[in-house]
Design an enzyme around this catalytic site. Structure first.
Site, PDB file in Angstrom:
ATOM      1  N   HIS A   1      52.014  47.852  35.816  1.00 28.24           N
ATOM      2  CA  HIS A   1      51.306  47.621  37.074  1.00 28.24           C
ATOM      3  C   HIS A   1      52.278  47.772  38.230  1.00 28.24           C
ATOM      4  CE1 HIS A   1      48.461  46.013  39.990  1.00 28.24           C
ATOM      5  NE2 HIS A   1      49.480  45.370  40.499  1.00 28.24           N
TER       6      HIS A   1
ATOM      7  N   ASP B   1      37.493  37.148  40.414  1.00 27.89           N
ATOM      8  CA  ASP B   1      38.528  37.612  41.332  1.00 27.89           C
ATOM      9  C   ASP B   1      37.919  38.371  42.500  1.00 27.89           C
ATOM     10  OD1 ASP B   1      41.256  38.301  42.225  1.00 27.89           O
ATOM     11  OD2 ASP B   1      40.711  40.318  41.591  1.00 27.89           O
TER      12      ASP B   1
ATOM     13  N   ARG C   1      39.384  35.476  50.469  1.00 29.79           N
ATOM     14  CA  ARG C   1      40.754  35.607  50.978  1.00 29.79           C
ATOM     15  C   ARG C   1      40.779  36.447  52.244  1.00 29.79           C
ATOM     16  NH1 ARG C   1      43.813  38.139  46.153  1.00 29.79           N
ATOM     17  NH2 ARG C   1      45.488  38.315  47.682  1.00 29.79           N
TER      18      ARG C   1
ATOM     19  N   SER D   1      45.487  37.204  40.986  1.00 34.25           N
ATOM     20  CA  SER D   1      44.589  38.354  40.999  1.00 34.25           C
ATOM     21  C   SER D   1      45.102  39.461  40.085  1.00 34.25           C
ATOM     22  CB  SER D   1      44.444  38.870  42.433  1.00 34.25           C
ATOM     23  OG  SER D   1      43.645  40.029  42.477  1.00 34.25           O
TER      24      SER D   1
ATOM     25  N   LYS E   1      43.743  40.255  35.733  1.00 35.41           N
ATOM     26  CA  LYS E   1      43.218  41.563  35.302  1.00 35.41           C
ATOM     27  C   LYS E   1      44.065  42.154  34.176  1.00 35.41           C
ATOM     28  CE  LYS E   1      42.850  43.199  39.658  1.00 35.41           C
ATOM     29  NZ  LYS E   1      42.524  42.259  40.737  1.00 35.41           N
TER      30      LYS E   1
END
Length: 387
Positions: A39, A118, A125, A140, A144
């Site tokens: 990621h 989320d 947010r 968040s 995932k």
């Protein structure tokens, strides 16, 4: 200290609640193998997944990733993949698992069933000015990653002008929060802190970045991008079920770029998802404008955010979620930090839809460059490793 521990406890509980709010995958159990993923927190010219995934698969390790789209100056992996004619980013969960099993690699869009809580919280947010809260960002991202089912994850936390995290201290805090969340969920996780003061590689723009990823898989990529690819892939291989260390993992990754196996894995992956892997199938912009140096010297700085914004103005990115993307347009930065230039040398190329857009972008690109008379110090693309 007591307050910090309470925040930590809440973060762990929140992440767990996110994961439990929707479906979860257990790719390793489905395949009987350790499955890996990476990621990135997002940056300008960041096409790393598109090269890392086939490198890892070429080395015999399954790679499965659910990815996102870009907004603003940071491009999304899905948008880049969709510049490949025919490529399908929407697969069913069954198709996703089957492709990772049979081809060794799959990258798809996040399913609606994955971490739905989320999405709800993200909207809150936005209106409560907490988008940049490090704990909420960590929850968040990691919810995932955990729900998507990979067993080992490399996190690429960008820092600098073109990154969400502007300071190394904030990047490190985010990396450490994500590492803890991953480990609490039983995942093997390592984090790289990487430079985003200048664009990654040379190409910024969807089809242009696919071309650069293909060149890298042939062993012909820009040095900084190639370094990040082999570093990330090496760490993933070291955390796979191959039983190799980081040095051997890196060596195998490097070898795949020179022996043709990484490129072959890329072609098999793209074809499996319906795409045409040939470079000739990628769109080309009708206008290419060279941006030339107006003075002698060394490139002291190439501001990533200005290049990213210039690419968005061309149509390579989105200002809002509803915007369409022009996959052909973008910028190729031929000279980067530390390069020696003379008056008239080509600094960059602008790939545009028309002459007006090319001229406007060329001015923006020139404004992203800063020059000095003496050679600046070298800064590596990988700034730190947190494990």
């Amino acid at each position: 200290e007591q307050e910090a521990e309470e925040v930590r406890r809440i973060l762990l509980a929140l992440t767990d609640a996110f994961v439990r709010s929707g479906e979860t995958l257990a790719l390793g159990a489905e395949l009987g193998r350790k499955v890996v993923d990476k990621h990135s927190t997002g940056g300008v010219g960041d096409k790393t997944t598109i090269a890392v995934a086939p490198v890892v698969a070429a080395c015999g390790v399954p790679f499965g990733k659910m990815s996102g789209r870009g907004l603003g100056h940071t491009g999304g992996t899905l948008d880049k993949l969709e510049s490949i004619p025919g490529f399908r980013v929407e697969l069913t969960t069954e198709e996703f698992v089957a492709q990772v099993r049979e081809v060794g690699v799959a990258v798809i869009g996040q399913t609606l069933e994955l971490v739905p809580a989320d999405k709800r919280l993200y909207a809150l947010r936005d209106v409560t000015a907490t988008v940049d809260n490090i704990s909420l960002i960590a929850a968040s991202i990691m919810s995932k990653k955990i729900a998507a089912g990979a067993d080992a994850i490399v996190l690429d936390v960008k820092v600098g002008d073109g990154a969400f995290m502007k300071s190394e201290a904030d990047a490190r805090a985010l990396a450490e929060a994500m590492l803890e969340l991953g480990r609490r969920a039983g995942r093997e996780v390592v984090s790289l802190i990487t430079d985003m003061d200048q664009p990654l590689g040379q190409a910024v723009g969807n089809a242009l970045e696919i071309r650069e990823a293909i060149a890298t898989l042939r062993g012909e990529g820009p040095p900084d991008f190639t370094e990040l690819v082999v570093t990330a892939a090496g760490h993933l291989l070291a955390r796979s079920d191959l039983g190799v260390g980081e040095a051997e993992g890196r060596a195998r990754a490097e070898r795949s770029l020179t022996d043709g196996t990484a490129l072959a894995a890329y072609e098999a992956w793209i074809e499996a998802q319906g795409g045409d892997p040939s470079e000739s199938a990628l769109a080309r912009a009708p206008v290419v404008r060279e941006v030339r140096a107006e003075r002698d010297g060394y490139v002291a700085r190439l501001r990533a955010i200005r290049i990213g914004q210039a690419a968005v103005h061309l149509g390579a990115g989105r200002r809002t979620k509803e915007d369409d993307i022009d996959h052909a347009v973008g910028i190729v930065c031929r000279k980067k930090r530390g390069c020696r230039v003379d008056v008239g040398d080509t600094l960059a190329e602008v790939h545009a839809r028309d002459d007006g857009a090319a001229d406007a972008c060329a001015r923006e690109v020139l404004g992203a460059y800063e020059f000095v008379d003496t050679e600046p110090p070298v800064q590596p693309v990988v700034l730190d490793l947190i494990s």
